[in-house]
Design an enzyme around this catalytic site. Structure first.
Site, mmCIF file in Angstrom:
data_model
loop_
_atom_site.group_PDB
_atom_site.id
_atom_site.type_symbol
_atom_site.label_atom_id
_atom_site.label_comp_id
_atom_site.label_asym_id
_atom_site.label_seq_id
_atom_site.Cartn_x
_atom_site.Cartn_y
_atom_site.Cartn_z
ATOM 1 N N THR A 62 -25.522 0.300 9.293
ATOM 2 C CA THR A 62 -24.480 -0.606 8.811
ATOM 3 C C THR A 62 -24.703 -0.960 7.343
ATOM 4 O OG1 THR A 62 -24.419 -1.545 11.023
ATOM 5 C CG2 THR A 62 -23.252 -2.739 9.314
ATOM 6 N N TYR A 111 -16.397 -5.302 18.946
ATOM 7 C CA TYR A 111 -15.008 -5.754 19.012
ATOM 8 C C TYR A 111 -14.406 -5.719 20.406
ATOM 9 C CZ TYR A 111 -10.212 -6.780 17.782
ATOM 10 O OH TYR A 111 -8.975 -7.364 17.716
ATOM 11 N N TYR A 141 -29.268 -0.613 19.602
ATOM 12 C CA TYR A 141 -29.192 -1.568 18.495
ATOM 13 C C TYR A 141 -28.359 -2.759 18.957
ATOM 14 C CZ TYR A 141 -28.238 -3.338 13.722
ATOM 15 O OH TYR A 141 -28.116 -4.104 12.590
ATOM 16 N N ARG A 164 -22.648 -9.042 14.729
ATOM 17 C CA ARG A 164 -21.648 -8.077 14.270
ATOM 18 C C ARG A 164 -20.753 -7.559 15.396
ATOM 19 N NH1 ARG A 164 -21.948 -5.896 9.163
ATOM 20 N NH2 ARG A 164 -23.831 -6.301 7.949
ATOM 21 N N LYS A 222 -33.649 -1.601 18.432
ATOM 22 C CA LYS A 222 -33.655 -2.478 17.268
ATOM 23 C C LYS A 222 -32.995 -3.771 17.731
ATOM 24 C CE LYS A 222 -31.768 -3.038 12.598
ATOM 25 N NZ LYS A 222 -30.882 -2.464 11.549
ATOM 26 N N ILE A 229 -36.646 -2.364 11.361
ATOM 27 C CA ILE A 229 -35.731 -1.569 10.546
ATOM 28 C C ILE A 229 -35.094 -2.561 9.588
ATOM 29 C CG2 ILE A 229 -33.630 -0.175 10.496
ATOM 30 C CD1 ILE A 229 -34.474 0.988 13.188
#
Length: 293
Positions: free
Chosen positions: A49, A112, A138, A143, A167, A209
């Protein structure tokens, strides 16, 4: 060798440099790759991202990935980002992206459309079955709009062979500890929260990360190595000097903060693609002051 052995330490989620016309600046990307490797990162993550992947075409993503393999040239592992909220499209990408030289695939939980925990499990199961490389989950609910609960992570870790790690960026220490307590021995658990990685390593995390490792790689990797060695006196001493940087990196958005740092260091131009815009002038001045000090 498991991902937990191969990817222990600091991975850096590389930014995508752009020139003034909005095109990918491959010369600056090569400069950045050499800079972070020279300054101690254990591996690089391409197309995360932080690389503004929502604004990149598929052709650009493939070009960046191939360029990254070429310029890394085997010096450190490369993790490829392949994420999204359309499971079938991602399966297609896993079959058509150049992944032969990747060590693993980092794939963000669907954003979303906010699937249930069962939907998240089946999404990742389908990706793992299609992927030529191990999948790193992840979890970044800030987000995606949906937290992947510890129970779902552990179910994937124990039941799906090609799931190699996570992650974890839920900003939730208790959830981290639940995952670390019950993970399989081989299962990689790294932080996605630069400002929390030091205490998370005290609970058993395998590293991070990182965004900060783009612009402050030497200090940040030294801090992570100290934490992994359980030298938390040294880790805290270094981390204390990074606290203001963490704030500046994420105060407005990512990667506006890190691109401001990299621009002031002379490594890239401070250009982003809409809807992202450069850091506000007041914060940029604080970045300049931080770097001078």
């Amino acid at each position: 060798m498991s991902l937990r052995q191969t990817l222990r330490g600091t991975g850096v989620a590389l930014v995508t440099p752009f020139n003034a016309s909005g095109k990918i600046d491959f010369f600056a990307l090569e400069t950045l790759i050499n800079y972070v490797i020279k300054n101690g990162v254990e591996y690089v993550v391409s197309l995360g991202t932080t690389g503004e992947t929502p604004t990149l075409s598929k052709e650009e993503k493939i070009d960046i990935l191939q360029f990254t393999y070429e310029k890394v040239d085997g010096r450190v592992p490369v993790v490829a980002g392949v994420g999204g909220n359309n499971t079938q499209e991602l399966i297609h990408d896993l079959h058509h992206y150049p992944l032969e030289k990747a060590t693993a695939i980092l794939s963000a939980s669907p954003y979303y459309n906010k699937p249930s925990q069962e939907g998240i499990f089946l999404h990742y199961k389908a990706l793992a079955e299609a992927s030529p490389k191990p999948i790193i989950l992840y979890n970044v609910p800030g987000r995606t709009g949906r937290n992947m609960e510890a129970a779902t992570t552990l179910r994937l870790a124990h039941e799906v062979p090609n799931i190699g790690g996570i992650k974890e960026a839920a900003n939730n220490m208790v959830q981290c500890m639940q995952i670390l307590k019950d993970r399989p021995e081989h299962f990689l658990v790294v932080s996605g929260d630069d400002d929390l990685v030091m205490p998370q390593m005290s609970c058993g995390m395998d590293g991070v990360i990182s965004v900060a490792a783009n612009c402050l790689p030497r200090k940040f990797t030294d801090m992570v190595r100290a934490g992994l060695a359980f030298d938390f006196g040294k880790a805290k001493e270094i981390n204390d000097t990074l606290l203001e940087a963490y704030y500046l990196l994420f105060a407005e958005n990512n990667p506006s903060g890190v691109k401001a740092f990299l621009s002031e260091l002379g490594l890239i131009e401070n250009n982003l693609r809409l809807p992202m815009v450069p850091l506000s002038e007041s914060l940029r001045e604080k970045v300049v002051a931080y770097l001078r000090n």
